[in-house]
Structure formats: structure tokens, C-alpha cells
Scaffold this active site. Sequence first.
Site, PDB file in Angstrom:
ATOM      1  N   GLY A  24       9.480  15.767 -44.840  1.00 44.46           N
ATOM      2  CA  GLY A  24       8.666  16.840 -44.293  1.00 44.46           C
ATOM      3  C   GLY A  24       7.209  16.676 -44.667  1.00 44.46           C
ATOM      4  N   THR A  26       3.378  14.800 -44.110  1.00 48.52           N
ATOM      5  CA  THR A  26       2.536  14.216 -43.067  1.00 48.52           C
ATOM      6  C   THR A  26       1.414  13.423 -43.729  1.00 48.52           C
ATOM      7  OG1 THR A  26       1.146  16.198 -42.949  1.00 48.52           O
ATOM      8  CG2 THR A  26       3.026  16.081 -41.440  1.00 48.52           C
ATOM      9  N   ASN A  50       7.221  19.712 -39.264  1.00 51.56           N
ATOM     10  CA  ASN A  50       7.571  21.104 -39.501  1.00 51.56           C
ATOM     11  C   ASN A  50       9.086  21.244 -39.395  1.00 51.56           C
ATOM     12  OD1 ASN A  50       7.970  24.016 -39.014  1.00 51.56           O
ATOM     13  ND2 ASN A  50       5.738  24.069 -38.856  1.00 51.56           N
ATOM     14  N   MET A  51       9.696  21.929 -40.326  1.00 51.06           N
ATOM     15  CA  MET A  51      11.153  22.094 -40.337  1.00 51.06           C
ATOM     16  C   MET A  51      11.604  23.410 -39.710  1.00 51.06           C
ATOM     17  SD  MET A  51      12.507  19.419 -41.640  1.00 51.06           S
ATOM     18  CE  MET A  51      11.747  17.956 -42.301  1.00 51.06           C
ATOM     19  N   HIS A  81      -3.591  28.750 -42.273  1.00 50.17           N
ATOM     20  CA  HIS A  81      -2.737  28.574 -43.449  1.00 50.17           C
ATOM     21  C   HIS A  81      -3.472  29.084 -44.684  1.00 50.17           C
ATOM     22  CE1 HIS A  81      -0.718  25.697 -40.770  1.00 50.17           C
ATOM     23  NE2 HIS A  81       0.349  25.935 -41.516  1.00 50.17           N
ATOM     24  N   HIS A  82      -2.752  29.170 -45.777  1.00 45.58           N
ATOM     25  CA  HIS A  82      -3.303  29.627 -47.054  1.00 45.58           C
ATOM     26  C   HIS A  82      -4.471  28.753 -47.501  1.00 45.58           C
ATOM     27  CE1 HIS A  82      -1.196  26.282 -49.035  1.00 45.58           C
ATOM     28  NE2 HIS A  82      -0.241  26.545 -48.154  1.00 45.58           N
ATOM     29  N   LYS A  85      -4.034  24.942 -48.763  1.00 40.75           N
ATOM     30  CA  LYS A  85      -3.495  23.861 -47.940  1.00 40.75           C
ATOM     31  C   LYS A  85      -4.521  22.744 -47.865  1.00 40.75           C
ATOM     32  CE  LYS A  85      -0.953  22.883 -43.737  1.00 40.75           C
ATOM     33  NZ  LYS A  85       0.034  22.096 -44.452  1.00 40.75           N
ATOM     34  N   GLY A  91      -0.453  19.185 -40.052  1.00 44.70           N
ATOM     35  CA  GLY A  91       0.387  18.213 -39.363  1.00 44.70           C
ATOM     36  C   GLY A  91       1.095  18.826 -38.170  1.00 44.70           C
TER      37      GLY A  91
END
Length: 174
Positions: A24, A26, A50-51, A81-82, A85, A91
Amino acid sequence: FSSPAGTMERLEDCLRTGTPLVIGTTGFSPPQRARIEEASRRIPVLLSANMSRGMNVLFRWVPELVRALGDGYDLDIVETHHRFKKDAPSGSAKTLAERIEAASGRRANLHAVRSGDVVGEHRILLGALGESVEIVHRAGSREIFARGALEAARWLAQAPPGLYSMLDVVAGSN
């Protein structure tokens, strides 16, 4: 879910033991990516930016939507995102943009926002004169990624050697 260097170490461990590998991570260099592809001829490897099941459905269907709407629509991807990151754009946003371009020949404008503790949000904006279409995926918890990774591991345990993505898992479980 590591760094590219850490993932490459685990890849070698998995090759030694014949263990399938879910990746997972990138940001791989071309030689690292080539090594992953080479390893997938010996063991099952699942590589996905991304899962999340929901995000992977978007990877599959948003390119078709963009192609169907045509060139008269502006195309933007805004991801948030936070603040911690490391990559920008993410990714997932890059994967979405690459899949859109492959399906439609169109390039998306990517916008990255880093703020607070946002787990993840991806907005696909298609705007024309007189109308717009917006698709949003929000990850409210990192738990969705863990559930997806476990689903991927169960699926991959039954797979022959090859290079797979979460799209294969989603398609195979419907």
C-alpha cells in the site's frame, strides 16, 4: 504501508519465503517498480495506492464518466489530507488522474490541501457552462484502509503469482 525502501526489504523477504505481498506504498522509483514487477512473476503481489473499496470503485468508474461527458467539462481533482502527509498530491489522486488520462486522453488539474487531521478526501469536479458534476470520497477513519488490506490479503492468498491491484479484489468479490 511503509516507505519505498522498507517495502523493497519486505519484498526480498517475501521472495525468500514464497509469501504473497500486499503493498500500500506509493512513490517507487522506476528500478524499484521494475523489481516489484519482476518479483510478481514468482509470488502474488498486490500493489495499490489506496485500499479503500469506495476509492477503488472510483478508480474504475470515474474515468468512464469523464470520457462520457467529453471535453466540454473542466476537470479538477482536489485532495485533502492531514498536515503530516508527506506526498502531495497523494498517490490516490495521482492514480485517479492517470486512469482518467488513460481512458479519456484528458489531464486533470490536481490540487493538494494539507490541513489538520483530515484522514482523506478526494473531490472530482467536472464543470461545464450551466452545469457541474461533483463526486466526493471521504475516509472518516484509517480503519477502511486496514479492512481493505485484510480483504486484499485474503484474496491474494488464493491467487497465483502475478501483479494485482485492489481493483482485482473489488471485481473478484462482487
